[in-house]
Design an enzyme around this catalytic site. Structure first.
Site, PDB file in Angstrom:
ATOM      1  N   ARG A 273       0.862  -1.183   0.000  1.00  0.00           N
ATOM      2  CA  ARG A 273       0.000   0.000   0.000  1.00  0.00           C
ATOM      3  C   ARG A 273       0.899   1.233   0.000  1.00  0.00           C
ATOM      4  O   ARG A 273       1.451   1.622   1.023  1.00  0.00           O
ATOM      5  CB  ARG A 273      -0.885  -0.021   1.253  1.00  0.00           C
ATOM      6  CG  ARG A 273      -2.036   0.964   1.246  1.00  0.00           C
ATOM      7  CD  ARG A 273      -2.611   1.100   2.647  1.00  0.00           C
ATOM      8  NE  ARG A 273      -1.721   1.888   3.493  1.00  0.00           N
ATOM      9  CZ  ARG A 273      -1.524   1.654   4.793  1.00  0.00           C
ATOM     10  NH1 ARG A 273      -2.105   0.642   5.389  1.00  0.00           N
ATOM     11  NH2 ARG A 273      -0.712   2.440   5.486  1.00  0.00           N
ATOM     12  N   HIS A 277      -3.633   4.284   4.615  1.00  0.00           N
ATOM     13  CA  HIS A 277      -4.739   3.319   4.703  1.00  0.00           C
ATOM     14  C   HIS A 277      -6.025   3.959   4.194  1.00  0.00           C
ATOM     15  O   HIS A 277      -6.723   3.406   3.352  1.00  0.00           O
ATOM     16  CB  HIS A 277      -4.913   2.856   6.147  1.00  0.00           C
ATOM     17  CG  HIS A 277      -6.131   2.027   6.376  1.00  0.00           C
ATOM     18  ND1 HIS A 277      -6.261   0.742   5.891  1.00  0.00           N
ATOM     19  CD2 HIS A 277      -7.296   2.305   7.021  1.00  0.00           C
ATOM     20  CE1 HIS A 277      -7.448   0.259   6.230  1.00  0.00           C
ATOM     21  NE2 HIS A 277      -8.092   1.185   6.908  1.00  0.00           N
ATOM     22  N   TYR A 286       4.400   5.178  11.198  1.00  0.00           N
ATOM     23  CA  TYR A 286       4.683   3.774  11.505  1.00  0.00           C
ATOM     24  C   TYR A 286       5.509   3.047  10.442  1.00  0.00           C
ATOM     25  O   TYR A 286       5.753   1.852  10.574  1.00  0.00           O
ATOM     26  CB  TYR A 286       3.375   3.007  11.756  1.00  0.00           C
ATOM     27  CG  TYR A 286       2.339   3.119  10.656  1.00  0.00           C
ATOM     28  CD1 TYR A 286       2.396   2.317   9.522  1.00  0.00           C
ATOM     29  CD2 TYR A 286       1.285   4.029  10.761  1.00  0.00           C
ATOM     30  CE1 TYR A 286       1.447   2.417   8.523  1.00  0.00           C
ATOM     31  CE2 TYR A 286       0.325   4.136   9.767  1.00  0.00           C
ATOM     32  CZ  TYR A 286       0.409   3.325   8.651  1.00  0.00           C
ATOM     33  OH  TYR A 286      -0.537   3.435   7.656  1.00  0.00           O
TER      34      TYR A 286
END
Length: 379
Positions: A273, A277, A286
């Protein structure tokens, strides 16, 4: 290149995967896996060019959607950036009679099923439910609740069997999309149990994009996701999800097995990805920049473009025309999104039941009367 169990590009996961197009655009003739299955594609030059057009178009439409959200025109958006090959490859592998059950991110599959790209934007803009006729397009509504669509797909697939629509090459198959994070949901595992026991004609297509929002894959599983299928009594396979050719070949094979009565398959499309998100997420909190850069080298569009160029299947004029057409579609999409009318509050009652009910009709009347009480009051 010669046949092999898997072809190693850079950063191939332990255990390998099926790959027919390397990150630098080198074509692999075929791949034979440990169970003796051989995967290959036999596309015409025009079909290769069509796949490239699909990839570029769905990315450009997605980019426009992200821009619309950032400009306050959409409430939220779940980008497919980086996952175009997984979606276009599997979407084009579907036959007209096959049924697909998406999450909220399968914009590329939606495009491949012939649905107007504007359709889901009503949902993300908050002006309607983003609806289309699932029976017309063989593509179910977007599902927001993580993993729940796998149960819907399993029940539908069991119904296909009960209707006697399997056992021949013309039979029906079902595909259920979900992400790596959904594999930790009870609904997904229940779907695996039921599908395995009842030999349902379904393909579970997991887009392993490495993160369940911020949760990395190693916090989801101790074994490769595709290996989980063995515990439920059906096969699993991992494919390079950034390779549109391999994704097509593996998905078409699994769907044909399902329609011929051979039961379910779990496909793990190993991808990444590239964006957030959703537009509410900040992935820089992160994951590190070097990780993202390493995946840019495996971009699904760049590798197919390199292949088309090396093989002289497409020239510069073709790539320019594709970019221009995608840009035109994106600007048209923007205009239509901005022109979407705001709904009247009373339409809230329209789709509670397909044919209404006395209770809903009474509530609608009461709400209409309540609204009318404010007319002329300046509120």
């Amino acid at each position: 290149m010669a046949k092999g169990e898997s072809v190693a590009g850079t950063d191939v996961p332990a255990g390998g995967f099926v790959q027919l197009l390397t990150p630098d655009g080198e074509r692999v003739d075929s791949v034979t896996t440990a169970d003796g299955t051989t995967y290959s594609v036999d596309f015409t030059d025009e079909e290769y060019r069509d796949l490239y057009r699909d990839l570029v178009t769905v990315r450009r439409l997605d980019t426009e959607a992200v821009a619309l959200q950032r400009q306050g025109e959409l409430g939220i958006w779940a980008s497919l950036l980086g996952q175009e090959a997984a979606q276009v490859g599997s979407g084009r592998a579907l036959r007209p009679q096959d049924m697909a059950f998406p999450t909220y991110r399968e914009h590329g599959v939606l495009y491949c099923r012939g649905i107007d790209p504007i359709m889901p934007f009503g949902l993300f803009r908050g002006v309607d439910q983003g609806g289309w006729d699932p029976n017309e397009f063989k593509f179910n509504q977007y599902t927001i609740v993580i993993g729940s669509q796998t149960l819907h797909a399993t029940g539908y697939a069991m119904g296909v069997t009960m209707d006697g629509k399997t056992g021949t090459p013309e039979g029906e198959a079902v595909i259920a999309y979900f992400g790596d994070g959904a594999t930790s949901q009870g609904e997904v595992n229940e779907s695996f149990v039921w599908s395995g026991v009842f030999n349902a004609p379904i393909v579970f297509f997991c887009q392993n994009n490495q993160y369940a929002i911020s949760e990395p894959l190693e916090r989801q599983t101790r074994v490769p996701l595709y290996q989980r299928a063995g515990g439920y009594g059906f096969p699993g396979i991992r494919v390079d999800g950034n390779d549109v050719l391999a994704t097509y070949a593996v998905t078409r094979s699994a769907l044909d097995n399902a329609r011929n009565g051979q039961g379910p398959t779990l496909i793990e499309a190993y991808t990444y990805r590239m964006g957030a998100h959703t537009s509410s997420d900040d992935p820089t909190r992160y994951r590190i920049a070097s990780e993202v850069e390493s995946w840019k080298a495996k971009d699904p569009i760049s590798r197919l473009k390199a292949f088309l160029t090396k093989q002289k299947i497409a020239k510069k004029d073709f790539f320019t025309e594709v970019d221009a057409d995608a840009q035109k579609q994106a600007l048209d999409l923007r205009e239509r999104v901005l022109a979407m009318p705001d709904p009247q509050p009373v339409t809230l009652f329209d789709h509670v039941y397909p044919n209404g009910s006395p209770e809903i009709d009474a509530q609608r009347a009461a709400f209409t009367e309540y609204q009318a009480s404010f007319e002329g009051s300046g509120h």
